[in-house]
Design a protein around this motif. Structure first.
Motif: not given
Ligand code: SF4
Length: 101
Positions: A40, A61, A64, A66-67, A77, A79-80, A85, A90-91, A93-94
């Motif tokens: 990230y 992000c 993405c 996942l946001i 997000c 994932l967190f 974020v 960006w990470c 897992s985008w």
């Protein structure tokens, strides 16, 4: 005297039933161990393209799947959990929007 007592009681009752304002979630730090493991970065312009050759230069992000939905610069997000974020981040897992993970 009775009026003041009733007014004070009403004020206390109103305060007790009013929901507390939610504290803003903390911003994900790039040094967070999970963030580090996923590469990230808060600004996608700093993605290490040698380490992440699949990064196409346009992913952030904000784009993405996942946001959290919305337009805010800071968003949760999946994932967190418990953090936000940056939309500019960006990470690795985008995921493209519209695709079920
Ligand atoms: Fe950003 Fe998506 Fe990675 Fe979450 S999963 S940090 S929204 S790129």
């Amino acid at each position: 005297m009775l009026r003041r007592l009733l007014a004070a009681t009403a004020a206390i009752t109103a305060g007790a039933t009013r929901p507390a304002a939610a504290a803003p979630l903390p911003l994900l730090d790039e040094t967070d161990p999970v963030a580090v493991s996923l590469g990230y970065v808060a600004n996608a312009k700093r993605v290490d393209r040698r380490k992440y050759p699949a990064y196409d230069g346009r992913q952030t992000c904000a784009s993405c799947a996942l946001i959290a939905f919305g337009t805010a610069v800071r968003r949760p997000c999946t994932l967190f959990p418990g953090k936000v974020v940056l939309a500019t981040g960006w990470c690795r897992s985008w995921q493209p929007k519209g695709r079920k993970a």
